[in-house]
Design a protein around this motif. Structure first.
Motif, short mmCIF file in Angstrom:
data_model
loop_
_atom_site.label_atom_id
_atom_site.label_comp_id
_atom_site.label_asym_id
_atom_site.label_seq_id
_atom_site.Cartn_x
_atom_site.Cartn_y
_atom_site.Cartn_z
N GLY A 313 0.92 -1.27 -0.13
CA GLY A 313 0.07 -0.04 0.16
C GLY A 313 0.93 1.41 0.15
N ALA A 314 0.12 2.39 -0.40
CA ALA A 314 0.82 3.64 -0.49
C ALA A 314 1.32 4.01 0.91
CB ALA A 314 -0.01 4.79 -1.00
N ALA A 315 0.61 3.84 1.96
CA ALA A 315 1.16 4.13 3.46
C ALA A 315 2.24 3.40 3.43
CB ALA A 315 0.11 3.89 4.26
N PHE A 316 2.48 2.16 3.34
CA PHE A 316 3.63 1.62 3.77
C PHE A 316 4.94 1.63 2.83
CE2 PHE A 316 0.87 -1.55 5.67
CZ PHE A 316 1.31 -1.81 6.98
N GLU A 317 4.70 2.08 1.66
CA GLU A 317 5.61 2.55 0.96
C GLU A 317 6.29 3.90 1.37
OE1 GLU A 317 4.07 3.21 -2.92
OE2 GLU A 317 3.66 0.95 -3.22
N ASP A 318 5.27 4.83 1.70
CA ASP A 318 5.84 6.26 2.31
C ASP A 318 6.59 6.03 3.79
OD1 ASP A 318 5.01 7.42 -0.12
OD2 ASP A 318 3.46 8.34 0.78
N ALA A 319 5.86 5.17 4.47
CA ALA A 319 6.57 4.83 5.83
C ALA A 319 7.94 4.30 5.62
CB ALA A 319 5.75 4.24 6.72
N GLN A 320 8.11 3.50 4.85
CA GLN A 320 9.50 2.68 4.60
C GLN A 320 10.36 3.62 4.06
OE1 GLN A 320 10.09 0.27 1.23
NE2 GLN A 320 10.18 -1.46 2.58
N SER A 321 10.08 4.73 3.09
CA SER A 321 10.99 5.76 2.68
C SER A 321 11.36 6.50 3.70
CB SER A 321 10.23 6.52 1.55
OG SER A 321 9.24 7.23 1.92
N ILE A 322 10.66 6.99 4.91
CA ILE A 322 10.99 8.01 5.88
C ILE A 322 11.85 6.93 6.77
CG2 ILE A 322 10.47 9.08 7.76
CD1 ILE A 322 7.67 9.73 6.27
N LEU A 323 11.72 5.83 7.13
CA LEU A 323 12.39 5.05 7.91
C LEU A 323 13.86 4.75 7.22
CD1 LEU A 323 12.29 3.25 10.44
CD2 LEU A 323 11.99 1.20 8.99
N ALA A 324 14.13 4.51 5.90
CA ALA A 324 15.24 4.40 5.25
C ALA A 324 16.13 5.55 5.35
CB ALA A 324 14.80 4.12 3.46
N TRP A 325 15.51 6.80 5.33
CA TRP A 325 16.71 7.99 5.67
C TRP A 325 17.04 8.02 7.21
CZ3 TRP A 325 16.40 12.15 8.67
CH2 TRP A 325 17.41 13.20 8.33
N ARG A 326 16.22 7.46 7.84
CA ARG A 326 16.55 7.72 9.31
C ARG A 326 17.80 6.49 9.46
NH1 ARG A 326 11.37 5.96 12.58
NH2 ARG A 326 13.36 5.18 13.61
N TYR A 327 17.79 5.38 8.79
CA TYR A 327 18.94 4.41 8.81
C TYR A 327 19.91 4.62 7.93
CZ TYR A 327 15.48 1.35 11.41
OH TYR A 327 14.63 0.79 12.26
N GLY A 328 19.90 5.81 7.36
CA GLY A 328 21.01 5.88 6.44
C GLY A 328 21.25 4.79 5.09
N ASN A 329 19.86 4.62 4.78
CA ASN A 329 19.57 3.41 3.74
C ASN A 329 20.50 2.35 3.83
OD1 ASN A 329 17.65 5.03 1.54
ND2 ASN A 329 19.31 6.50 1.88
N ASN A 330 20.89 1.91 4.96
CA ASN A 330 21.61 0.78 5.30
C ASN A 330 21.32 0.19 6.69
OD1 ASN A 330 23.55 -1.23 5.74
ND2 ASN A 330 25.31 -0.11 5.04
N TYR A 331 20.51 -0.68 6.58
CA TYR A 331 20.17 -1.38 8.06
C TYR A 331 21.36 -1.68 8.97
CZ TYR A 331 17.01 -3.92 11.00
OH TYR A 331 16.31 -4.47 12.13
N ASN A 332 22.58 -2.00 8.34
CA ASN A 332 23.66 -2.57 8.97
C ASN A 332 24.39 -1.37 9.70
OD1 ASN A 332 22.97 -5.18 8.12
ND2 ASN A 332 24.48 -4.75 6.43
N LEU A 333 23.73 -0.33 9.43
CA LEU A 333 24.50 0.86 10.19
C LEU A 333 24.07 1.16 11.74
CD1 LEU A 333 24.45 3.80 7.58
CD2 LEU A 333 26.42 2.32 8.48
N LEU A 334 22.83 0.23 11.91
CA LEU A 334 22.34 0.19 13.39
C LEU A 334 23.18 -0.57 14.39
CD1 LEU A 334 18.41 -0.58 12.59
CD2 LEU A 334 19.78 1.64 13.28
N ASP A 335 23.54 0.07 15.56
CA ASP A 335 24.45 -0.84 16.51
C ASP A 335 23.71 -1.88 16.87
OD1 ASP A 335 26.27 1.25 16.44
OD2 ASP A 335 25.28 2.37 18.26
N ALA A 336 24.70 -2.92 17.34
CA ALA A 336 24.27 -4.19 18.11
C ALA A 336 24.66 -3.97 19.70
CB ALA A 336 24.97 -5.39 17.57
#
Length: 626
Positions: A313-336
């Motif tokens: 859905g459009a809502a999930f597409e846009d929510a995902q795009s906002i989250l991608a910028w927060r993560y620097g477009n790289n999930y592996n940049l998050l700390d463990a």
């Protein structure tokens, strides 16, 4: 005597006449020198005149810049004071909780009954219409401007290059739809312009719209006039922090983290399971509810399908795009998290990683997560700070999201006008979605060490100091930091007391102790007098009790003071954590009334015992409670 018609002169007379000085017969070389000197003097004068003009202009520009900076700063202070006054006024008027507030924007005063022609009164202001509902003529406009006083709307007109017309700029178009959204009660209309009345026949709704510019007069106690000009204007909006969702700590992408591109539109990985943290809040659901025309349409609607299938859905597409910028477009940049943090997240069936089994009943599910897995609860790479500008930046989300946000305030959706519901979409968003999260403040966290720099839960000078490092406190680190903060606060407060606080302080601790002290400079013996007080000991005891309240150890924590002598004065300059005693030497005490008994305190941080300065023992259940 006979006179001849010819005159004759001797050679001597002729020579004297030939060389008689005269300004009209100087030699050419002398005339040239005089000209050069004159030109030089004129050029020097010209240079000095130009230099004077340049210096004067620079000084005038500097003075103008300084004046403008001061006016701008005072205008910003006026805006802040206006916000604070409005927040407090709303609390007093509603007579409810101090936390019952909503989005606030600056507004102008307008007489709802319309402008009354020729009436000179500060309440007779309305740019839109007269009391007979006709528009204002030229004379009406002049008097209307002269009446400006309460929250005045300054008549500022700016040429619009796009339309070729002059715009009256009295509002901030934060939602970028080119229209003015008023605040207060407005008629609720659909996209055909029809009024939408509720069950009681009321078609008015309370809304928050565009911030409006408020003028500041030279003399704020008098209305606008020819000798009382507007010197500045301000506009503000205030978001309700604490009463809204946090865009920096919402949504996740856990179920597609291992994908090659976890942020592709076809690979949505949002999952909500046990609601362990804010990252389980559904940003897509918020968008779908914010405006169904844009984020839950018939085509490409909101559909939650996890954990078996990806959400669409459009809502999930846009929510995902906002989250991608927060993560620097790289999930592996998050700390463990550290090992202790990992155990806290996955033990006892707590699905802190959001990749465990779906909880379908009251039984906790089985959770198995590999160690050193990147965690969505850690600090993001990027943060949102200013939503009115950043939400329209496609680099921080996607062009699709920005277009939908703009279209909500401009599209007719098959009708003839932009409905009230759609026009006010952006301001409903600001009222419910904010950016509360900030970098950890300077206060101590009771659970985790947020004062020591760490990386992935391990002490590291190249890391950050944050509670999300999940770095456990050591007894000594917690005790000394907590005691230091409490002592500095208490002693500073004592020094600042109005009734001879400074003199009472120095009379207690000695005349050389004139500033607030912490755990590294506690006076014990100053100017031949024992000055360690019960008030200081209570602060130290409280710090130890706080730490022991956070542990499940059977035995209490024990902290031994370390002493340093400076001349004939003795101070506590630190503490050490005692796990075991080494023998009877640990229980030998010195007499504080005799300076010579401190002879052994010749170094720094010496672990001896002094009568009247006890070890600090944390309070534990079933043991002596201090």
């Amino acid at each position: 005597m006979k006179l001849n018609s010819k005159s004759e002169v001797s050679s001597e007379q002729l020579g004297a006449r030939r060389f008689q000085p005269s300004t009209f017969n100087l030699q050419p070389s002398r005339r040239g020198i005089a000209l050069v000197i004159t030109l030089i003097m004129l050029s020097v004068t010209l240079v000095m005149a130009i230099a004077f003009i340049a210096v004067s202009r620079r000084s005038r520009n500097a003075a103008t810049t300084g004046t403008d900076s001061t006016v701008a700063r005072l205008a910003a202070d006026a805006a802040l004071a206006a916000v604070q006054a409005q927040i407090v006024a709303n609390i007093f008027v509603t007579n409810t909780s101090a936390y019952d507030f909503r989005l606030l924007v600056s507004t102008n005063y307008q007489n709802a009954f319309g402008y009354v022609p020729t009436l000179q009164n500060p309440t007779n202001v309305n740019y839109d219409y007269r009391n007979d509902r006709n528009p204002l003529n030229a004379d009406d406009f002049v008097q209307n401007v002269a009446n400006l006083f309460f929250l005045p709307r300054v008549p500022v007109s700016i040429y619009n290059r796009a339309t070729g017309l002059t715009d009256f700029r009295y509002f901030l178009d934060l939602n970028r739809n080119g229209q003015f959204e008023n605040s207060g009660y407005v008629t609720n209309v659909d996209n055909l312009g029809n009024a939408l009345a509720d069950g009681s026949g009321n078609a008015f709704v309370s809304v928050i719209g565009d911030p409006q510019w408020v003028g500041i007069l030279e003399r704020p106690d008098s209305p606008h006039s020819a000798d009382n000009h507007f010197v500045a204007r301000y506009a503000f909006f205030a978001q309700p922090t604490g009463n809204s969702l946090d865009l920096n700590a919402i949504h996740n992408q856990t179920l597609s983290a291992s994908a090659v591109n976890p942020f592709s539109a076809a690979n949505d990985g949002y999952f909500r399971n046990e609601s362990v943290g804010s990252w389980e809040l559904n940003l897509a659901s918020f968008l779908a509810d914010l405006n169904t025309n844009q984020w839950n349409p018939i085509i490409n609607p909101y559909v939650f399908r996890r954990p078996s299938l990806g959400n669409i859905g459009a809502a999930f597409e846009d929510a995902q795009s906002i989250l991608a910028w927060r993560y620097g477009n790289n999930y592996n940049l998050l700390d463990a998290p550290s090992l202790l943090g990992y155990n806290a997240l996955v033990n006892a069936g707590i699905d802190g990683y959001n990749i465990g089994d779906w909880m379908t009943n009251t039984a906790l599910p089985f959770v198995q997560t590999p160690i050193n897995t990147h965690w969505v609860g850690s600090d993001n790479t990027n943060r949102f700070y200013s939503l009115p500008s950043e939400l329209f930046d496609s680099a921080k989300s996607s062009p699709n999201f920005v277009n939908r946000l703009k279209n909500a305030g401009t599209s007719f959706f098959g009708g003839t006008t932009n409905s009230t519901y759609d026009r006010y979409t952006f301001y409903r968003l600001l009222e419910q979605l904010g950016t509360d999260s900030v970098v950890d403040d300077t206060r101590m966290n009771l659970n985790y060490n947020n004062l020591t720099r760490a990386l992935n839960g391990v002490v590291n000078v190249n890391g950050t100091a944050s509670a999300t490092n999940l770095l456990a406190w050591t007894p000594l680190t917690f005790f000394t930091n907590a005691a230091d903060r409490m002592l500095k606060f208490s002693t500073a407060q004592w020094l600042g007391e109005n009734d001879n606080g400074f003199y009472n302080f120095t009379n207690t601790f000695g005349a050389i102790i004139t500033i607030a002290f912490g755990v590294t400079h506690i006076p014990v013996y100053v100017n031949g007098r024992f000055v360690y007080t019960p008030a200081v000991n209570r602060q130290l005891q409280l710090a130890a009790n706080l730490y022991d309240a956070t542990t499940n150890d059977f035995f209490p924590s024990v902290f031994r003071p370390l002493f340093t002598r400076t001349g004939t004065n003795v101070f506590i300059t630190g503490y050490t954590n005692i796990l075991t005693v080494s023998g009877t030497a640990d229980f030998v005490f010195s007499e504080p009334t005799n300076v010579e008994s401190f002879a052994q305190v010749g170094g720094v941080n010496i672990p001896i015992n002094i009568y009247g300065v006890p070890w600090i023992i944390g309070a534990k259940k079933n043991l002596p409670n201090f």
